[in-house]
Design a protein around this motif. Structure first.
Motif, PDB file in Angstrom:
ATOM      1  N   GLN A  50      32.490  34.111  37.149  1.00  0.00           N
ATOM      2  CA  GLN A  50      33.761  33.947  36.441  1.00  0.00           C
ATOM      3  C   GLN A  50      34.315  35.294  35.983  1.00  0.00           C
ATOM      4  O   GLN A  50      35.510  35.553  36.120  1.00  0.00           O
ATOM      5  N   ILE A  51      33.460  36.163  35.459  1.00  0.00           N
ATOM      6  CA  ILE A  51      33.900  37.500  35.045  1.00  0.00           C
ATOM      7  C   ILE A  51      34.498  38.239  36.236  1.00  0.00           C
ATOM      8  O   ILE A  51      35.584  38.813  36.155  1.00  0.00           O
ATOM      9  N   LEU A  52      33.793  38.195  37.365  1.00  0.00           N
ATOM     10  CA  LEU A  52      34.244  38.911  38.557  1.00  0.00           C
ATOM     11  C   LEU A  52      35.537  38.324  39.122  1.00  0.00           C
ATOM     12  O   LEU A  52      36.435  39.062  39.524  1.00  0.00           O
ATOM     13  N   ARG A  53      35.641  37.007  39.130  1.00  0.00           N
ATOM     14  CA  ARG A  53      36.877  36.371  39.621  1.00  0.00           C
ATOM     15  C   ARG A  53      38.068  36.762  38.758  1.00  0.00           C
ATOM     16  O   ARG A  53      39.152  37.065  39.265  1.00  0.00           O
ATOM     17  N   ASN A  54      37.876  36.715  37.434  1.00  0.00           N
ATOM     18  CA  ASN A  54      38.966  37.081  36.517  1.00  0.00           C
ATOM     19  C   ASN A  54      39.369  38.539  36.697  1.00  0.00           C
ATOM     20  O   ASN A  54      40.558  38.876  36.702  1.00  0.00           O
ATOM     21  N   TRP A  55      38.379  39.410  36.835  1.00  0.00           N
ATOM     22  CA  TRP A  55      38.624  40.835  37.012  1.00  0.00           C
ATOM     23  C   TRP A  55      39.409  41.072  38.307  1.00  0.00           C
ATOM     24  O   TRP A  55      40.402  41.797  38.326  1.00  0.00           O
ATOM     25  N   LYS A  56      38.978  40.410  39.380  1.00  0.00           N
ATOM     26  CA  LYS A  56      39.664  40.545  40.663  1.00  0.00           C
ATOM     27  C   LYS A  56      41.105  40.041  40.554  1.00  0.00           C
ATOM     28  O   LYS A  56      42.034  40.669  41.065  1.00  0.00           O
ATOM     29  N   SER A  57      41.288  38.924  39.875  1.00  0.00           N
ATOM     30  CA  SER A  57      42.627  38.363  39.695  1.00  0.00           C
ATOM     31  C   SER A  57      43.534  39.347  38.961  1.00  0.00           C
ATOM     32  O   SER A  57      44.694  39.541  39.337  1.00  0.00           O
ATOM     33  N   GLU A  58      43.015  39.986  37.910  1.00  0.00           N
ATOM     34  CA  GLU A  58      43.792  40.974  37.161  1.00  0.00           C
ATOM     35  C   GLU A  58      44.175  42.148  38.057  1.00  0.00           C
ATOM     36  O   GLU A  58      45.302  42.639  38.002  1.00  0.00           O
ATOM     37  N   LEU A  59      43.231  42.596  38.876  1.00  0.00           N
ATOM     38  CA  LEU A  59      43.510  43.712  39.784  1.00  0.00           C
ATOM     39  C   LEU A  59      44.572  43.335  40.809  1.00  0.00           C
ATOM     40  O   LEU A  59      45.457  44.138  41.124  1.00  0.00           O
ATOM     41  N   MET A  60      44.501  42.116  41.319  1.00  0.00           N
ATOM     42  CA  MET A  60      45.483  41.661  42.302  1.00  0.00           C
ATOM     43  C   MET A  60      46.878  41.565  41.676  1.00  0.00           C
ATOM     44  O   MET A  60      47.872  41.872  42.316  1.00  0.00           O
ATOM     45  N   GLN A  61      46.945  41.148  40.415  1.00  0.00           N
ATOM     46  CA  GLN A  61      48.232  41.101  39.717  1.00  0.00           C
ATOM     47  C   GLN A  61      48.814  42.503  39.574  1.00  0.00           C
ATOM     48  O   GLN A  61      50.025  42.692  39.688  1.00  0.00           O
ATOM     49  N   GLU A  62      47.940  43.493  39.331  1.00  0.00           N
ATOM     50  CA  GLU A  62      48.393  44.879  39.237  1.00  0.00           C
ATOM     51  C   GLU A  62      48.989  45.345  40.557  1.00  0.00           C
ATOM     52  O   GLU A  62      49.993  46.050  40.583  1.00  0.00           O
ATOM     53  N   VAL A  63      48.371  44.945  41.666  1.00  0.00           N
ATOM     54  CA  VAL A  63      48.891  45.305  42.989  1.00  0.00           C
ATOM     55  C   VAL A  63      50.298  44.739  43.146  1.00  0.00           C
ATOM     56  O   VAL A  63      51.220  45.446  43.579  1.00  0.00           O
ATOM     57  N   ASP A  64      50.469  43.473  42.795  1.00  0.00           N
ATOM     58  CA  ASP A  64      51.788  42.843  42.896  1.00  0.00           C
ATOM     59  C   ASP A  64      52.814  43.550  42.018  1.00  0.00           C
ATOM     60  O   ASP A  64      53.955  43.778  42.425  1.00  0.00           O
ATOM     61  N   ARG A  65      52.404  43.914  40.800  1.00  0.00           N
ATOM     62  CA  ARG A  65      53.312  44.614  39.895  1.00  0.00           C
ATOM     63  C   ARG A  65      53.714  45.977  40.472  1.00  0.00           C
ATOM     64  O   ARG A  65      54.857  46.392  40.347  1.00  0.00           O
ATOM     65  N   THR A  66      52.756  46.653  41.093  1.00  0.00           N
ATOM     66  CA  THR A  66      53.046  47.965  41.679  1.00  0.00           C
ATOM     67  C   THR A  66      54.073  47.844  42.795  1.00  0.00           C
ATOM     68  O   THR A  66      55.026  48.626  42.859  1.00  0.00           O
ATOM     69  N   VAL A  67      53.887  46.880  43.679  1.00  0.00           N
ATOM     70  CA  VAL A  67      54.830  46.691  44.779  1.00  0.00           C
ATOM     71  C   VAL A  67      56.224  46.420  44.227  1.00  0.00           C
ATOM     72  O   VAL A  67      57.212  47.037  44.655  1.00  0.00           O
TER      73      VAL A  67
END
Length: 159
Positions: A50-67
């Motif tokens: 769960q920690i890893l999934r949440n962390w990955k999700s946050e990172l993916m949101q950052e990618v979307d925000r960057t684009v």
């Protein structure tokens, strides 16, 4: 260090913003092992999944925000200094996203290790890494002693 509310706050008009990574995964409840519970029980593995999934999700949101940010903010400034500033900001943001891309791969590998019951044990000596260390660094593959030795060797090699 800025608080989560400051990180996600909208930028003030007319002020340049620097990319801020929210690759923090600290928003979890620390695991409290039950009396007599075996190390890396199913409950513990699910906690780290769960920690890893949440962390990955946050990172993916950052990618979307960057684009989105790069599309919205891209402009052909007439002033070369303004253009250079924008290019440098974009370059910094892309380097940060590249590091996070590598981290996402590491997170995926770690989730796979959990699924194969190979998580939580040192790759070098086989000893338990420990719940607190894994909560501090969920992608850790070495116990603290082996990691310390590894860092000493690295420092000696580089001089």
């Amino acid at each position: 260090m800025p608080k989560a509310a400051e990180i996600n706050a909208p930028a003030k008009p007319g002020r340049a913003t620097t990319p801020v990574s929210t690759s923090e995964f600290k928003n979890f409840e620390p695991y409290k092992p039950k009396r007599g519970e075996e190390y890396m029980s199913e409950g513990q593995r699910e906690h780290f999944r769960q920690i890893l999934r949440n962390w990955k999700s946050e990172l993916m949101q950052e990618v979307d925000r960057t684009v989105t940010h790069m599309k919205d903010e891209a402009a052909n400034f007439p002033d070369p200094a303004d253009r250079a500033t924008q290019e440098e900001e974009f370059s910094l943001e892309l380097r940060t996203r590249d590091r996070e891309r590598k981290l996402i791969k590491k997170i995926d590998v770690t989730i796979e290790r959990i699924n194969q019951d190979d998580y939580g044990f040192c790759d070098a000596c086989g000893v338990e890494i420990g719940i607190k260390r894994l909560e501090a660094r969920p992608t850790a593959t070495l116990c603290i002693d082996c990691k310390t030795l590894d860092e000493i060797k690295e420092k000696q090699e580089k001089g």
